[in-house]
Design a protein around this motif. Structure first.
Motif, PDB file in Angstrom:
ATOM      1  N   ALA A 135     -66.651  58.991   4.889  1.00 35.60           N
ATOM      2  CA  ALA A 135     -65.300  58.669   5.354  1.00 35.60           C
ATOM      3  C   ALA A 135     -65.339  57.559   6.398  1.00 35.60           C
ATOM      4  CB  ALA A 135     -64.636  59.923   5.928  1.00 35.60           C
ATOM      5  N   GLY A 136     -66.320  57.607   7.285  1.00 39.35           N
ATOM      6  CA  GLY A 136     -66.459  56.563   8.292  1.00 39.35           C
ATOM      7  C   GLY A 136     -66.760  55.210   7.671  1.00 39.35           C
ATOM      8  N   LEU A 137     -67.635  55.191   6.681  1.00 39.93           N
ATOM      9  CA  LEU A 137     -67.954  53.933   6.006  1.00 39.93           C
ATOM     10  C   LEU A 137     -66.726  53.367   5.295  1.00 39.93           C
ATOM     11  CD1 LEU A 137     -71.521  54.583   4.552  1.00 39.93           C
ATOM     12  CD2 LEU A 137     -70.877  52.962   6.332  1.00 39.93           C
ATOM     13  N   ARG A 138     -65.934  54.249   4.686  1.00 38.79           N
ATOM     14  CA  ARG A 138     -64.723  53.770   4.002  1.00 38.79           C
ATOM     15  C   ARG A 138     -63.722  53.178   4.983  1.00 38.79           C
ATOM     16  NH1 ARG A 138     -65.840  58.312   0.871  1.00 38.79           N
ATOM     17  NH2 ARG A 138     -64.366  59.602   2.009  1.00 38.79           N
ATOM     18  N   CYS A 139     -63.800  53.572   6.246  1.00 40.08           N
ATOM     19  CA  CYS A 139     -62.894  52.997   7.252  1.00 40.08           C
ATOM     20  C   CYS A 139     -63.247  51.551   7.577  1.00 40.08           C
ATOM     21  CB  CYS A 139     -62.952  53.820   8.546  1.00 40.08           C
ATOM     22  SG  CYS A 139     -62.146  55.420   8.431  1.00 40.08           S
ATOM     23  N   VAL A 140     -64.515  51.197   7.452  1.00 43.77           N
ATOM     24  CA  VAL A 140     -64.936  49.851   7.848  1.00 43.77           C
ATOM     25  C   VAL A 140     -65.344  48.959   6.677  1.00 43.77           C
ATOM     26  CG1 VAL A 140     -65.613  50.543  10.180  1.00 43.77           C
ATOM     27  CG2 VAL A 140     -67.296  50.634   8.343  1.00 43.77           C
ATOM     28  N   LEU A 141     -65.580  49.558   5.510  1.00 50.68           N
ATOM     29  CA  LEU A 141     -65.962  48.776   4.333  1.00 50.68           C
ATOM     30  C   LEU A 141     -65.014  49.070   3.179  1.00 50.68           C
ATOM     31  CD1 LEU A 141     -69.842  49.271   4.336  1.00 50.68           C
ATOM     32  CD2 LEU A 141     -68.605  47.215   4.965  1.00 50.68           C
ATOM     33  N   PRO A 142     -64.504  48.038   2.540  1.00 50.47           N
ATOM     34  CA  PRO A 142     -63.649  48.274   1.374  1.00 50.47           C
ATOM     35  C   PRO A 142     -64.420  49.019   0.282  1.00 50.47           C
ATOM     36  CG  PRO A 142     -63.563  45.970   2.060  1.00 50.47           C
ATOM     37  CD  PRO A 142     -64.660  46.630   2.844  1.00 50.47           C
ATOM     38  N   GLU A 143     -63.707  49.809  -0.511  1.00 51.35           N
ATOM     39  CA  GLU A 143     -64.341  50.605  -1.575  1.00 51.35           C
ATOM     40  C   GLU A 143     -65.121  49.717  -2.536  1.00 51.35           C
ATOM     41  OE1 GLU A 143     -65.939  53.596  -3.403  1.00 51.35           O
ATOM     42  OE2 GLU A 143     -64.649  53.914  -1.676  1.00 51.35           O
ATOM     43  N   GLY A 144     -64.615  48.516  -2.812  1.00 54.01           N
ATOM     44  CA  GLY A 144     -65.331  47.602  -3.710  1.00 54.01           C
ATOM     45  C   GLY A 144     -66.704  47.229  -3.179  1.00 54.01           C
ATOM     46  N   VAL A 145     -66.803  47.009  -1.868  1.00 51.21           N
ATOM     47  CA  VAL A 145     -68.092  46.685  -1.248  1.00 51.21           C
ATOM     48  C   VAL A 145     -69.028  47.889  -1.342  1.00 51.21           C
ATOM     49  CG1 VAL A 145     -69.241  46.087   0.916  1.00 51.21           C
ATOM     50  CG2 VAL A 145     -67.115  44.937   0.272  1.00 51.21           C
ATOM     51  N   LEU A 146     -68.496  49.072  -1.069  1.00 50.62           N
ATOM     52  CA  LEU A 146     -69.326  50.281  -1.157  1.00 50.62           C
ATOM     53  C   LEU A 146     -69.831  50.497  -2.578  1.00 50.62           C
ATOM     54  CD1 LEU A 146     -67.310  52.715   1.122  1.00 50.62           C
ATOM     55  CD2 LEU A 146     -69.520  51.665   1.606  1.00 50.62           C
ATOM     56  N   ALA A 147     -68.972  50.275  -3.560  1.00 51.83           N
ATOM     57  CA  ALA A 147     -69.382  50.430  -4.959  1.00 51.83           C
ATOM     58  C   ALA A 147     -70.477  49.429  -5.310  1.00 51.83           C
ATOM     59  CB  ALA A 147     -68.181  50.258  -5.881  1.00 51.83           C
ATOM     60  N   GLU A 148     -70.335  48.209  -4.827  1.00 47.40           N
ATOM     61  CA  GLU A 148     -71.348  47.192  -5.094  1.00 47.40           C
ATOM     62  C   GLU A 148     -72.677  47.563  -4.435  1.00 47.40           C
ATOM     63  OE1 GLU A 148     -71.969  42.386  -4.597  1.00 47.40           O
ATOM     64  OE2 GLU A 148     -69.953  43.229  -4.497  1.00 47.40           O
ATOM     65  N   LEU A 149     -72.625  48.061  -3.207  1.00 49.39           N
ATOM     66  CA  LEU A 149     -73.848  48.490  -2.523  1.00 49.39           C
ATOM     67  C   LEU A 149     -74.545  49.618  -3.280  1.00 49.39           C
ATOM     68  CD1 LEU A 149     -72.842  48.457   1.255  1.00 49.39           C
ATOM     69  CD2 LEU A 149     -74.436  46.923   0.089  1.00 49.39           C
ATOM     70  N   ARG A 150     -73.746  50.561  -3.768  1.00 51.81           N
ATOM     71  CA  ARG A 150     -74.341  51.669  -4.532  1.00 51.81           C
ATOM     72  C   ARG A 150     -75.056  51.145  -5.767  1.00 51.81           C
ATOM     73  NH1 ARG A 150     -69.630  54.450  -2.724  1.00 51.81           N
ATOM     74  NH2 ARG A 150     -68.470  53.812  -4.562  1.00 51.81           N
ATOM     75  N   GLY A 151     -74.540  50.077  -6.362  1.00 55.58           N
ATOM     76  CA  GLY A 151     -75.164  49.506  -7.552  1.00 55.58           C
ATOM     77  C   GLY A 151     -76.390  48.662  -7.244  1.00 55.58           C
TER      78      GLY A 151
END
Length: 81
Positions: free
Chosen positions: A9-25
């Motif tokens: 939840a904290g990461l989603r506050c500072v990083l857009p979901e698209g960036v998080l999805a890209e990082l996971r990939g």
């Protein structure tokens, strides 16, 4: 599990979901953990060699020398110093 959810939840506050999805990939879980928490061991010598100074400070400044003395004092092993 609650801690992981809180971190996400904290990461989603500072990083857009698209960036998080890209990082996971792009990154393995261990690499993501390293980005969040940093390295276990830091070479102070390497850090000092690669430090950049601004606002009138330089490698030879008294304040900079004091900073590196303090950092070396915090290092827990001779290898880190």
């Amino acid at each position: 599990e609650p801690q992981v959810q809180a971190m996400a939840a904290g990461l989603r506050c500072v990083l857009p979901e698209g960036v998080l999805a890209e990082l996971r990939g792009l990154l393995r879980p261990g690499e993501i953990a390293q980005l969040i928490s940093g390295l276990d061991d830091i070479s102070v010598d390497d850090w000092e060699r690669h430090a950049a100074y601004a606002h009138g400070l330089s490698r030879g400044s008294e304040l900079v020398a004091w900073f590196w003395r303090v950092v070396r004092g915090w290092a827990s092993t001779p290898e880190e110093r």
